[in-house]
Design a protein around this motif. Structure first.
Motif, mmCIF file in Angstrom:
data_model
loop_
_atom_site.group_PDB
_atom_site.id
_atom_site.type_symbol
_atom_site.label_atom_id
_atom_site.label_comp_id
_atom_site.label_asym_id
_atom_site.label_seq_id
_atom_site.Cartn_x
_atom_site.Cartn_y
_atom_site.Cartn_z
ATOM 1 N N ALA A 304 0.949 -1.215 -0.039
ATOM 2 C CA ALA A 304 -0.048 0.009 -0.037
ATOM 3 C C ALA A 304 0.696 1.140 0.053
ATOM 4 O O ALA A 304 0.544 2.260 -0.725
ATOM 5 C CB ALA A 304 -0.894 -0.072 1.155
ATOM 6 N N GLY A 305 1.977 1.276 0.681
ATOM 7 C CA GLY A 305 2.852 2.311 0.642
ATOM 8 C C GLY A 305 3.553 2.598 -0.471
ATOM 9 O O GLY A 305 3.864 3.695 -0.843
ATOM 10 N N LEU A 306 3.550 1.755 -1.285
ATOM 11 C CA LEU A 306 4.105 1.868 -2.643
ATOM 12 C C LEU A 306 3.462 2.225 -3.682
ATOM 13 O O LEU A 306 3.651 2.387 -5.079
ATOM 14 C CB LEU A 306 5.193 0.644 -3.121
ATOM 15 C CG LEU A 306 6.551 0.620 -2.570
ATOM 16 C CD1 LEU A 306 7.190 -1.066 -2.673
ATOM 17 C CD2 LEU A 306 7.466 1.575 -2.204
ATOM 18 N N GLY A 307 2.112 1.950 -3.447
ATOM 19 C CA GLY A 307 0.945 2.176 -4.340
ATOM 20 C C GLY A 307 0.892 3.490 -5.290
ATOM 21 O O GLY A 307 0.484 3.262 -6.414
ATOM 22 N N ASN A 308 1.476 4.635 -4.889
ATOM 23 C CA ASN A 308 1.696 5.896 -5.529
ATOM 24 C C ASN A 308 2.924 6.120 -6.234
ATOM 25 O O ASN A 308 3.089 7.153 -6.725
ATOM 26 C CB ASN A 308 0.973 7.004 -4.704
ATOM 27 C CG ASN A 308 -0.484 6.957 -4.205
ATOM 28 O OD1 ASN A 308 -1.274 6.371 -5.045
ATOM 29 N ND2 ASN A 308 -0.665 7.355 -3.236
#
Length: 386
Positions: A304-308
């Protein structure tokens, strides 16, 4: 003073140098980077397990244990495998406690593979496999897993089988990709090997880290495979104590007998109080039954932290690794990118090319998420700029 020269030595492993894990960890320390490269937790094991070691020492369990491992621990391993996978190994003749999984793999190869044999290795793979095969005087035959998905390509495996193929090494959940073999994969492997005498060395050290409700497909679930397989697993991976270097091997009695012939001379036996602690700790199954949810939380947090970011996330079905495609961030070769990431971004990763015999470059890097949540958040803060 007279200078004396050491005798000339012809290396048995002339192509082996310093591992990428040592290089990247040193670089991470030099630059104060968050080390998501080497695969080990940065959190402690259960205090109850640590206390059990102290208690075992105080009870006098400080001398040599049996060469095969103490009976209560072998019994506990046999019971766990029977409960989870439905195959009952005889604790006396088919379970051996080892000095970690890496030693177990080397011992299995030295015991069962002979000079001139061939051993199929599925790339990318853990970097100890090939040197072990070479030390046995055999030849590694590298077969690439399917690019991007890292699923087994049984047509390629079939093409690599020859009369002198002695063994195949498989690994699920897979390091470095996080891919998990499915029931149909095991069935295909069984059918492919049925007319052969090939031994399966099944590296299952991440057996308790399979996500999204999927079962771990141990070769122990498949009687036809279990009859020809050496299963390797790791207490260090399961209980967050990788520095203890304790694992186990489960294999049919004829294979175990040969395994133990080598084991007794390259290790003999394994840390006594830790064996007693593990035996008592295994009475409670919750620590390994809860492990999939524990690591899935960390996987989901990291993804989730790398999603953007511009890092493309490949599936992570198991283990504690996440592979990313960084093509939209950089066109640097993998080793150079990971060095740049460590120096300039402050997060260490491992190039996937390090796990291939041919060093192929696919713009892929591996992160380890077996870290405290705050460590992962710290790393994600630095990676968000990508």
């Amino acid at each position: 003073m007279t200078d004396f020269q050491s005798p000339a030595v012809t290396s048995r492993l002339p192509s082996v140098g310093t591992t990428i894990f040592t290089v990247m960890s040193a670089l991470a320390q030099q630059h104060g980077a968050v080390n998501l490269g080497q695969g080990f937790p940065d959190f402690a094991g259960d205090p109850a397990l640590l206390d059990a070691v102290t208690e075992a020492m105080r009870q006098g369990h400080n001398q040599y244990p049996p060469m095969t491992g103490i009976a209560p621990l072998r019994d506990a391993v046999a019971a766990k495998i029977a409960t989870l996978y439905g195959h009952r190994y005889d604790a006396g003749t088919e379970i051996t406690i080892t000095a970690g999984a890496t030693q177990a793999i080397l011992t299995a190869i030295l015991a069962l593979v002979h000079p001139g044999d061939e051993v199929i290795v599925l790339d990318p793979c853990y970097d100890s496999y090939e040197p072990n095969i070479v030390l046995a005087g055999a030849r590694p035959v590298h077969v690439a897993l399917t690019p991007q998905t890292f699923r087994p390509d049984f047509d390629r495996i079939a093409a690599a089988l020859r009369p002198n193929t002695r063994a195949i090494i498989i690994n699920s959940p897979h390091n470095p990709s996080g891919t998990v073999w499915r029931a149909e994969d095991m069935q295909q492997l069984a059918e492919l090997l049925r007319p052969t005498g090939v031994i399966v060395i099944s590296d299952e050290v991440y057996e308790h880290m399979v996500f999204d409700g999927a079962p771990h497909q141990s070769v122990a679930r498949w009687p036809e495979l279990a009859a020809r397989s050496v299963i390797v697993s790791s207490f260090g991976k399961t209980y967050h104590v990788t520095g203890w270097k304790i694992g186990y091997v489960a294999a049919p009695a004829p294979l175990t007998a040969e395994f133990r012939k080598v084991h007794q001379f390259n290790v003999f036996t394994v840390n006594t109080p830790m064996q007693h602690a593990l035996a008592s700790y295994m009475a409670d199954a919750r620590p390994y039954l809860d492990l999939p949810a524990f690591y899935q939380h960390k996987r989901d947090l990291f993804r989730a932290g790398l999603g953007n970011s511009r890092l493309r996330l490949l599936p992570s079905e198991g283990s504690y690794f996440q592979v990313v495609d960084y093509s939209e961030v950089s066109q640097l070769p993998e080793a150079e990118f990971c060095s740049w990431l460590t120096r300039e971004v402050g997060v260490a990763a491992i190039p996937l090319s390090a796990f291939y015999s041919d060093g192929r470059d696919q713009h892929l890097a591996r992160f380890c998420f077996a870290k405290k949540d705050e460590t992962l958040q710290h790393a994600l803060g630095r990676l968000s700029g990508l």
